[in-house]
Design a protein around this motif. Structure first.
Motif, mmCIF file in Angstrom:
data_model
loop_
_atom_site.group_PDB
_atom_site.id
_atom_site.type_symbol
_atom_site.label_atom_id
_atom_site.label_comp_id
_atom_site.label_asym_id
_atom_site.label_seq_id
_atom_site.Cartn_x
_atom_site.Cartn_y
_atom_site.Cartn_z
ATOM 1 N N GLN A 14 -6.877 -4.770 -1.155
ATOM 2 C CA GLN A 14 -5.623 -3.552 -1.118
ATOM 3 C C GLN A 14 -5.845 -2.845 -2.643
ATOM 4 O O GLN A 14 -5.660 -1.670 -2.438
ATOM 5 N N PHE B 144 -9.073 -8.013 5.454
ATOM 6 C CA PHE B 144 -8.259 -6.951 5.522
ATOM 7 C C PHE B 144 -7.734 -6.702 7.018
ATOM 8 O O PHE B 144 -6.805 -6.473 7.368
ATOM 9 N N LEU C 37 0.747 -1.087 0.013
ATOM 10 C CA LEU C 37 -0.041 -0.079 0.130
ATOM 11 C C LEU C 37 0.980 1.122 0.170
ATOM 12 O O LEU C 37 1.895 1.354 0.670
#
Lengths: 331, 178
Positions: free
Chosen positions: B158, B127, A13
């Motif tokens: 994601q 997640f 991320l």
């Protein structure tokens, strides 16, 4: 990319997003802490007379009787009992419920029911049916009219600072005898091979097979609750109710959802009277009911759902007498 | 480590005060409504108190037990809502179809909840658990699904979060980053 306790897989991320997640998570935890009454929650656990009196605070849940229908309706509502035309008496039960049938059924002791209007009275626009010894009615109507209304009104006129009395708690709970708090649907497949009369099966044999589905309810019984089963913590408006855990009731087999086939021998095919006799299928339905009942008894999710539903229901009911937190101690 | 009974209340009190908000927050992140999360965590705390002498690491125990309890709660909610579905045994299917809309009512703030609310319930649970440090094997056990399903849900989660972040960034271009 390392999370607070683990590693997220590639691709990672963006750094900014990770930082955002960390900061925002901390913000969330802080907000949670600000909204929690930690002292009351802790006192409910360690500040009691015995471990069994642990109180589960469910702040904000069931505080208003107006939420009864909405809250219970979201998860489950009333069982719709219907008589199956032409098959009454052929199965173990003559009622059925569809897979989309609502699922909360309250049975009130006839002598204590405040619902008037006879066996098919309409309460709040919903159908009320009567059995031989019990009345099945809509839970919202029960809670709002029979239990919540008068008690809530009494509580209102008594003022908010009135202590919760054991009598009030018992009184509101004793209005309800049985509650069908959850329903499970199970597939069945039953085969029965039986001889005809005294003739050996290798000569004449009737093979019946039932495929379909049936339902079974988890039931809680509030009948017989005594003062000893209720513990009240006046300082936190919390109540602990000790009661029997939900049990699985008798199974309902839905004839409309079942297919019965016969593998008849040559001789049997001529015995139309036997084939058309509904009583002949009674063992098949009985075995199917047993199968469904056994499956329901081993369905942990159904029992867990029943307990959760019971907690929600009692929270709603007891809110009418000023109880803010309800803990159910299933024995 | 065996804890002496006379220390039990004070030790447990410290643990409770230090961890209750974080546990409720974790429960909410996984997908439970806040009010239900409070109840789930309180019941967990009751269990921990009862078993205090035998629990060696309350923090680790609470974290893992909470994950299972929350998953069970979500499974029940989904099962209830999606009653007419034939296959309710797989959490993924049930959750995909069954989480009521009102679950999101309490998720307006903080922003992490806004971010996670972009995700379907299964992806969100996967997640959140991953972010909380659970390995795919653990998550597979908690959510009753295959490890490969965990990985694919995590990947999708994601991707969705990245897309949300980029969109958020572009919508605030010229100003501060989200």
């Amino acid at each position: 990319v390392t999370s607070p306790g683990g590693k997220l897989p590639d691709p990672p991320l963006p750094d900014g997003l990770q930082q955002f997640l960390r900061d925002s998570q901390n913000e969330l935890f802080t907000e949670m802490g600000a909204r929690l009454d930690t002292e009351a929650g802790l006192a409910a656990i360690i500040g009691r007379k015995s471990e069994q009196d642990a109180v589960r605070p469910v702040a904000g849940v069931g505080g208003q009787t107006a939420e009864i229908g909405l809250s219970l309706g979201r998860s489950r509502s009333i069982q719709d009992d219907r008589t199956v035309n032409g098959t009454a008496g052929t199965g173990p039960r003559s009622t059925l419920s569809g897979t989309d049938a609502p699922r909360l059924r309250v049975i009130i002791s006839p002598g204590r029911s405040k619902i008037a209007g006879g066996p098919n009275a309409t309460v709040g626009g919903l159908l009320v049916r009567s059995g031989a010894a019990k009345l099945v009615i809509v839970v919202a109507a029960v809670l709002l009219l029979a239990v919540g209304g008068p008690i809530a009104a009494a509580h209102y006129f008594a003022g908010r600072n009135t202590a919760i009395s054991t009598e009030a708690v018992i009184g509101s709970l004793s209005e309800i005898e049985q509650v069908h708090v959850a329903t499970g649907s199970f597939a069945v497949n039953v085969k029965i091979t039986q001889s005809v009369g005294i003739i050996p099966c290798f000569l004449i044999c009737d093979q019946q097979e039932l495929k379909g589905s049936g339902t079974d309810d988890a039931i809680v019984n509030l009948n017989g609750l005594s003062k000893e089963d209720v513990s009240i913590n006046q300082s936190t408006d919390a109540v602990t109710v000790r009661m029997a855990a939900p049990v699985i009731g008798p199974a309902d087999i839905d004839p409309a959802a079942c297919t019965i086939t016969n593998s008849l021998g040559v001789i049997n095919s001529a015995t139309q009277g036997f084939r058309n006799n509904p009583e002949a299928y009674r063992p098949l339905y009985a075995e199917a009911a047993t199968q469904v009942h056994n499956a329901a008894e081993h369905d942990r999710a159904l029992l867990a759902e029943a307990e959760q539903s019971t907690r929600a229901m009692l929270t709603q009911v007891l809110a009418a007498v000023g109880v803010k937190h309800v803990t159910i101690d299933f024995t | 480590m065996t804890k002496r009974s006379d220390d039990r209340d004070s030790e447990f009190s410290r643990f409770y005060a230090a961890s209750i908000a974080r546990l409720v927050g974790r429960c909410v992140l996984i997908g439970a409504p806040e009010e239900d999360a409070r109840g789930i965590v309180q019941e967990l705390m009751i269990e921990i108190y009862r078993r205090w002498p035998e629990i060696r690491s309350p923090e680790a125990y609470a974290k893992r037990a909470l994950a299972f309890r929350t998953a069970d709660f979500l499974k029940i909610s989904a099962r209830t809502v999606a009653r007419d579905q034939e296959d309710l045994t797989r959490l993924g299917l049930a959750l995909s179809n069954g989480i009521p809309d009102d679950i999101r009512l309490v998720e307006e703030r903080p922003l992490i909840l806004e971010a996670l609310s972009q995700l379907p319930p299964v992806q969100r649970a996967v997640f959140a658990l991953t972010y909380d440090g659970f390995a795919p094997t653990d998550i597979a056990a908690i959510l009753s699904m295959k490890k490969s399903t965990v990985r694919s849900n995590l990947r999708h989660a994601q991707e969705a979060l990245r897309a949300w972040w980029e969109q958020k960034g572009s919508s605030t271009e010229g100003g501060r980053e989200p």
